[in-house]
Design a protein around this motif. Structure first.
Motif, PDB file in Angstrom:
ATOM      1  N   PRO A 191       2.297 -12.330  -3.703  1.00  0.00           N
ATOM      2  CA  PRO A 191       2.421 -13.267  -4.555  1.00  0.00           C
ATOM      3  C   PRO A 191       1.796 -15.038  -4.474  1.00  0.00           C
ATOM      4  CG  PRO A 191       4.414 -11.907  -5.491  1.00  0.00           C
ATOM      5  CD  PRO A 191       3.918 -11.349  -4.333  1.00  0.00           C
ATOM      6  N   ALA A 192       0.925 -15.534  -4.288  1.00  0.00           N
ATOM      7  CA  ALA A 192       1.032 -16.857  -4.084  1.00  0.00           C
ATOM      8  C   ALA A 192       1.090 -18.228  -4.878  1.00  0.00           C
ATOM      9  CB  ALA A 192      -0.793 -17.314  -2.971  1.00  0.00           C
ATOM     10  N   PRO A 193       0.991 -19.104  -4.910  1.00  0.00           N
ATOM     11  CA  PRO A 193       1.095 -20.694  -4.908  1.00  0.00           C
ATOM     12  C   PRO A 193      -0.241 -20.249  -6.701  1.00  0.00           C
ATOM     13  CG  PRO A 193       1.831 -20.417  -3.514  1.00  0.00           C
ATOM     14  CD  PRO A 193       1.126 -19.746  -3.198  1.00  0.00           C
ATOM     15  N   GLN A 194       0.201 -20.911  -7.343  1.00  0.00           N
ATOM     16  CA  GLN A 194      -0.485 -21.384  -8.688  1.00  0.00           C
ATOM     17  C   GLN A 194      -1.268 -20.116  -9.234  1.00  0.00           C
ATOM     18  OE1 GLN A 194      -3.523 -24.195  -7.149  1.00  0.00           O
ATOM     19  NE2 GLN A 194      -1.699 -26.111  -7.305  1.00  0.00           N
ATOM     20  N   GLY A 195      -0.760 -18.809  -9.077  1.00  0.00           N
ATOM     21  CA  GLY A 195      -1.583 -17.334  -9.894  1.00  0.00           C
ATOM     22  C   GLY A 195      -2.024 -16.789  -8.820  1.00  0.00           C
ATOM     23  N   GLY A 229      -3.429 -14.372  -5.250  1.00  0.00           N
ATOM     24  CA  GLY A 229      -2.794 -13.212  -4.429  1.00  0.00           C
ATOM     25  C   GLY A 229      -3.138 -13.568  -2.646  1.00  0.00           C
ATOM     26  N   TYR A 230      -2.192 -13.353  -2.262  1.00  0.00           N
ATOM     27  CA  TYR A 230      -2.308 -13.011  -0.617  1.00  0.00           C
ATOM     28  C   TYR A 230      -2.347 -11.540  -0.157  1.00  0.00           C
ATOM     29  CZ  TYR A 230      -1.846 -18.649   0.350  1.00  0.00           C
ATOM     30  OH  TYR A 230      -1.953 -19.033  -0.161  1.00  0.00           O
ATOM     31  N   LYS A 231      -4.064 -10.974   0.547  1.00  0.00           N
ATOM     32  CA  LYS A 231      -3.442  -9.304   0.910  1.00  0.00           C
ATOM     33  C   LYS A 231      -2.643  -9.598   2.362  1.00  0.00           C
ATOM     34  CE  LYS A 231      -8.091  -9.113  -0.947  1.00  0.00           C
ATOM     35  NZ  LYS A 231     -10.226  -8.412  -0.331  1.00  0.00           N
ATOM     36  N   ILE A 232      -2.321  -8.493   2.002  1.00  0.00           N
ATOM     37  CA  ILE A 232      -1.374  -8.100   3.234  1.00  0.00           C
ATOM     38  C   ILE A 232      -2.029  -6.681   3.957  1.00  0.00           C
ATOM     39  CG2 ILE A 232       0.813  -7.042   3.253  1.00  0.00           C
ATOM     40  CD1 ILE A 232       1.916  -9.198   1.798  1.00  0.00           C
ATOM     41  N   ARG A 233      -2.394  -6.747   4.935  1.00  0.00           N
ATOM     42  CA  ARG A 233      -3.375  -5.235   5.531  1.00  0.00           C
ATOM     43  C   ARG A 233      -1.660  -4.185   6.326  1.00  0.00           C
ATOM     44  NH1 ARG A 233      -9.088  -6.525   6.268  1.00  0.00           N
ATOM     45  NH2 ARG A 233      -8.451  -4.554   7.996  1.00  0.00           N
ATOM     46  N   LYS A 234      -1.367  -3.216   5.628  1.00  0.00           N
ATOM     47  CA  LYS A 234      -0.562  -2.248   6.502  1.00  0.00           C
ATOM     48  C   LYS A 234      -2.019  -1.872   7.625  1.00  0.00           C
ATOM     49  CE  LYS A 234       2.859  -2.710   3.690  1.00  0.00           C
ATOM     50  NZ  LYS A 234       4.449  -2.828   2.918  1.00  0.00           N
ATOM     51  N   ARG A 235      -1.381  -1.995   8.852  1.00  0.00           N
ATOM     52  CA  ARG A 235      -2.376  -1.185   9.305  1.00  0.00           C
ATOM     53  C   ARG A 235      -1.250  -0.322  10.499  1.00  0.00           C
ATOM     54  NH1 ARG A 235      -6.571  -4.188  11.252  1.00  0.00           N
ATOM     55  NH2 ARG A 235      -6.065  -6.484  10.131  1.00  0.00           N
ATOM     56  N   SER A 236      -2.413   1.044  10.916  1.00  0.00           N
ATOM     57  CA  SER A 236      -1.354   2.057  11.430  1.00  0.00           C
ATOM     58  C   SER A 236      -2.448   2.855  12.626  1.00  0.00           C
ATOM     59  CB  SER A 236      -1.931   3.465  10.175  1.00  0.00           C
ATOM     60  OG  SER A 236      -2.944   3.882   9.710  1.00  0.00           O
ATOM     61  N   ASN A 237      -2.883   3.674  13.329  1.00  0.00           N
ATOM     62  CA  ASN A 237      -3.679   3.604  14.355  1.00  0.00           C
ATOM     63  C   ASN A 237      -3.056   5.001  14.957  1.00  0.00           C
ATOM     64  OD1 ASN A 237      -1.255   4.012  16.127  1.00  0.00           O
ATOM     65  ND2 ASN A 237      -0.605   2.283  15.742  1.00  0.00           N
TER      66      ASN A 237
END
Length: 114
Positions: free
Chosen positions: A90-94, A96-104
């Motif tokens: 969640p980000a301000p003013q409705g 959304g920020y993307k989160i990238r959970k990386r693997s290798n």
């Protein structure tokens, strides 16, 4: 005769794993294991386990020949990006920020010095 071991989808960023792979690339196996055992990064534990697996694979391939007698070296080690799990935060003013959970994916190739 060379032997290969692979670690797939380990949940840490590839950049962090590459930093550790660059430290042990081209070393003798015993020295690389000693460095990984006392390295402070948390990625050192699975990398040491993978290196032990590659040594075991080499011994199996060479009819039980001891790895200590034959001067094994870490011939090749490379880290590729694995799958990325995408999440929203969640980000301000409705928004959304993307989160990238990386693997290798890590691949180790060991071979005798001769």
């Amino acid at each position: 005769m060379e032997a290969i071991a692979k670690l797939n989808n380990y949940p840490t960023g590839p950049r962090k794993m590459r930093l550790l792979a660059d430290v042990v690339r081209g070393m003798e196996v015993e020295k690389a294991l000693a460095i990984l055992e006392f390295h402070p990064q948390h990625n050192a534990v699975p990398l040491a386990k993978l290196l032990k697996s590659a040594i075991s694979n080499w011994e199996q391939k060479n009819n039980g020949t001891s790895a200590a007698d034959s001067n094994l070296i870490l011939k090749t080690i490379f880290v590729d990006g694995g799958r990325v799990i995408k999440r929203m935060r969640p980000a301000p003013q409705g928004r959304g920020y993307k989160i990238r959970k990386r693997s290798n994916h890590v691949t180790i190739i060991v071979d005798s010095k001769n």
